[in-house]
Write a protein that holds these residues in place. Structure first.
Motif, mmCIF file in Angstrom:
data_model
loop_
_atom_site.group_PDB
_atom_site.id
_atom_site.type_symbol
_atom_site.label_atom_id
_atom_site.label_comp_id
_atom_site.label_asym_id
_atom_site.label_seq_id
_atom_site.Cartn_x
_atom_site.Cartn_y
_atom_site.Cartn_z
ATOM 1 N N LEU A 166 -29.478 -81.736 2.737
ATOM 2 C CA LEU A 166 -27.836 -81.937 3.569
ATOM 3 C C LEU A 166 -28.360 -81.661 5.006
ATOM 4 O O LEU A 166 -28.558 -81.066 5.903
ATOM 5 N N VAL A 167 -27.818 -83.270 5.977
ATOM 6 C CA VAL A 167 -28.248 -83.750 6.982
ATOM 7 C C VAL A 167 -26.773 -83.393 7.428
ATOM 8 O O VAL A 167 -26.120 -84.290 7.407
ATOM 9 N N VAL A 168 -26.607 -82.623 8.478
ATOM 10 C CA VAL A 168 -25.518 -82.411 8.921
ATOM 11 C C VAL A 168 -25.547 -83.064 10.804
ATOM 12 O O VAL A 168 -25.500 -82.020 11.614
ATOM 13 N N ASP A 169 -25.482 -84.399 11.108
ATOM 14 C CA ASP A 169 -25.896 -84.807 12.570
ATOM 15 C C ASP A 169 -24.745 -84.913 13.211
ATOM 16 O O ASP A 169 -24.268 -86.007 13.125
ATOM 17 N N HIS A 170 -24.341 -83.973 14.557
ATOM 18 C CA HIS A 170 -23.302 -84.228 14.733
ATOM 19 C C HIS A 170 -23.534 -83.768 16.329
ATOM 20 O O HIS A 170 -23.362 -82.180 16.826
ATOM 21 N N PRO A 171 -22.803 -83.972 17.477
ATOM 22 C CA PRO A 171 -22.839 -83.494 18.788
ATOM 23 C C PRO A 171 -21.994 -82.220 18.913
ATOM 24 O O PRO A 171 -21.819 -82.238 19.913
ATOM 25 N N ALA A 172 -21.024 -82.463 17.973
ATOM 26 C CA ALA A 172 -20.182 -81.245 18.193
ATOM 27 C C ALA A 172 -20.924 -79.630 18.045
ATOM 28 O O ALA A 172 -20.547 -78.436 18.242
ATOM 29 N N LEU A 173 -22.014 -80.362 17.202
ATOM 30 C CA LEU A 173 -22.936 -78.700 16.247
ATOM 31 C C LEU A 173 -24.107 -78.965 18.121
ATOM 32 O O LEU A 173 -25.079 -77.954 17.285
ATOM 33 N N ALA A 174 -24.261 -78.929 18.591
ATOM 34 C CA ALA A 174 -25.172 -79.216 20.067
ATOM 35 C C ALA A 174 -25.549 -77.854 20.431
ATOM 36 O O ALA A 174 -26.435 -76.540 20.459
ATOM 37 N N ALA A 234 -20.943 -70.227 15.603
ATOM 38 C CA ALA A 234 -21.044 -69.961 14.187
ATOM 39 C C ALA A 234 -19.576 -70.402 13.496
ATOM 40 O O ALA A 234 -19.757 -71.250 12.386
ATOM 41 N N ALA A 235 -18.492 -71.170 13.917
ATOM 42 C CA ALA A 235 -16.862 -70.899 13.346
ATOM 43 C C ALA A 235 -17.669 -72.499 12.754
ATOM 44 O O ALA A 235 -17.216 -72.804 11.823
ATOM 45 N N PRO A 236 -18.206 -73.591 13.527
ATOM 46 C CA PRO A 236 -17.916 -75.423 12.546
ATOM 47 C C PRO A 236 -18.952 -74.926 12.000
ATOM 48 O O PRO A 236 -18.691 -75.747 10.614
ATOM 49 N N ARG A 237 -20.278 -73.636 11.296
ATOM 50 C CA ARG A 237 -20.528 -74.288 10.709
ATOM 51 C C ARG A 237 -20.762 -73.090 9.227
ATOM 52 O O ARG A 237 -21.073 -73.659 8.078
ATOM 53 N N ILE A 238 -19.711 -71.975 9.627
ATOM 54 C CA ILE A 238 -19.204 -71.858 8.247
ATOM 55 C C ILE A 238 -18.137 -72.830 7.668
ATOM 56 O O ILE A 238 -18.256 -73.207 6.461
ATOM 57 N N MET A 246 -22.534 -66.155 11.449
ATOM 58 C CA MET A 246 -22.084 -67.088 9.517
ATOM 59 C C MET A 246 -21.711 -66.158 8.700
ATOM 60 O O MET A 246 -20.504 -66.541 8.182
ATOM 61 N N VAL A 247 -22.701 -65.581 8.398
ATOM 62 C CA VAL A 247 -22.211 -65.143 6.538
ATOM 63 C C VAL A 247 -21.490 -64.020 6.564
ATOM 64 O O VAL A 247 -20.395 -64.232 5.169
ATOM 65 N N GLY A 248 -20.912 -63.669 7.419
ATOM 66 C CA GLY A 248 -19.471 -63.022 7.499
ATOM 67 C C GLY A 248 -18.365 -63.645 7.143
ATOM 68 O O GLY A 248 -17.786 -63.264 5.926
ATOM 69 N N GLY A 249 -18.189 -65.118 7.942
ATOM 70 C CA GLY A 249 -17.185 -65.660 8.027
ATOM 71 C C GLY A 249 -16.977 -66.629 6.360
ATOM 72 O O GLY A 249 -15.511 -66.713 5.816
ATOM 73 N N ALA A 295 -12.248 -83.106 10.255
ATOM 74 C CA ALA A 295 -12.277 -83.116 11.530
ATOM 75 C C ALA A 295 -12.464 -81.625 11.541
ATOM 76 O O ALA A 295 -12.253 -80.730 12.697
ATOM 77 N N ALA A 296 -11.879 -80.624 10.450
ATOM 78 C CA ALA A 296 -11.578 -79.157 10.349
ATOM 79 C C ALA A 296 -12.568 -78.369 11.185
ATOM 80 O O ALA A 296 -12.742 -77.372 11.618
ATOM 81 N N ALA A 297 -14.024 -78.630 11.018
ATOM 82 C CA ALA A 297 -15.329 -78.486 11.763
ATOM 83 C C ALA A 297 -15.282 -78.467 12.778
ATOM 84 O O ALA A 297 -16.425 -78.125 13.089
ATOM 85 N N THR A 298 -14.672 -79.050 13.828
ATOM 86 C CA THR A 298 -15.028 -79.424 15.270
ATOM 87 C C THR A 298 -13.383 -79.413 16.204
ATOM 88 O O THR A 298 -13.766 -78.145 16.934
ATOM 89 N N SER A 299 -12.518 -79.416 15.785
ATOM 90 C CA SER A 299 -11.657 -79.972 15.934
ATOM 91 C C SER A 299 -10.382 -78.152 16.868
ATOM 92 O O SER A 299 -10.548 -77.827 18.100
ATOM 93 N N SER A 300 -11.054 -77.144 15.957
ATOM 94 C CA SER A 300 -10.530 -75.885 16.753
ATOM 95 C C SER A 300 -11.914 -75.140 16.602
ATOM 96 O O SER A 300 -11.618 -73.672 17.012
ATOM 97 N N SER A 301 -12.479 -75.660 16.428
ATOM 98 C CA SER A 301 -14.015 -74.843 17.339
ATOM 99 C C SER A 301 -14.220 -74.687 18.982
ATOM 100 O O SER A 301 -13.311 -74.599 19.333
#
Length: 222
Positions: A62-70, A74-78, A104-107, A180-186
């Motif tokens: 699974l490839v999640v490729d996005h500039p917000a993940l540069a 941990a938060a967006p990856r959770i 990450m793993v705690g979240g 959008a939740a994975a990046t908007s509040s990160s």
């Protein structure tokens, strides 16, 4: 070939276009446990790394490729891994230990209502159940640990397993859209400070580490 139907997902950590070999080692080991092992790559411009991940035993990447993940946050990856675990009905999530995955793993445990076993040095399937192994009491004993939750999260010690290339028939590389939740509040990384380059091999490559404090007086006394 393993005959377990356990659905495992391995988080593959990558930085500056290089895949963490510890992540690949965990993936290689997971591929020996179950016939249904997937891997997930998160970051910016990580899609070209998927082929290397496939070579280490992933049947699905699974490839999640996005500039917000540069940035290594941990938060967006959770958010992303929680969505992936729900979408693909994942039973076990494995990560190699790093500063990022430790956050990450705690979240993820809270989000997925899963149990965490950390500091693992080995893992096996026994009577249809995962059994992990970890050192305890200052590494003087080897303990076996199991999970009581449906979702099982394992955090492995660095260099627990060497990466081993494993042939996989008809692997799938799947681009995944993030919500959008994975990046908007990160949170945002405002500043990054780099340590100057040091001579010699990195500490993580050492087989034996010898250290000394002020009491030795001078480096030549070590």
């Amino acid at each position: 070939m393993p005959d377990s139907d356990l659905k495992a997902l391995v988080y593959i950590e990558a930085q500056d276009g290089v895949v963490n070999p510890d992540s690949l080692g965990v993936l290689s080991t997971a591929a020996g446990l179950t016939k249904d092992v997937s891997a997930i790559l998160c970051g910016d411009k990580v899609a070209p790394l998927a082929a290397e991940v496939v070579r280490h035993g992933a049947r699905r990447v699974l490839v999640v490729d996005h500039p917000a993940l540069a940035d290594p946050l941990a938060a967006p990856r959770i958010d992303i891994l929680a969505q992936a675990c729900s979408r693909y009905d994942i039973d076990a999530l494995f990560c190699s230990t790093s500063v990022l995955t430790s956050d990450m793993v705690g979240g993820l445990a809270a989000r997925l209502e899963g149990g965490i076993k950390w500091g693992l040095t080995d893992i096996e399937m026994r009577d249809g159940k995962l059994v992990g192994k970890r050192l305890a009491y200052n590494d003087r004993i080897l303990a076996e640990v199991t999970w009581t939750t449906k979702r099982q999260i394992g955090l492995f010690r660095q260099r627990a397993f060497p990466p081993v290339e494993t042939a996989v028939a008809n692997p799938v590389i799947e681009a995944v859209d993030i919500s959008a939740a994975a990046t908007s509040s990160s949170p945002r990384l405002i500043e990054k400070s780099a340590f100057p380059d040091r001579e010699g091999p990195p500490l993580s490559a050492a087989e034996v580490i010898v250290s000394g404090g002020r009491g030795i007086g001078a480096p030549e006394n070590l």
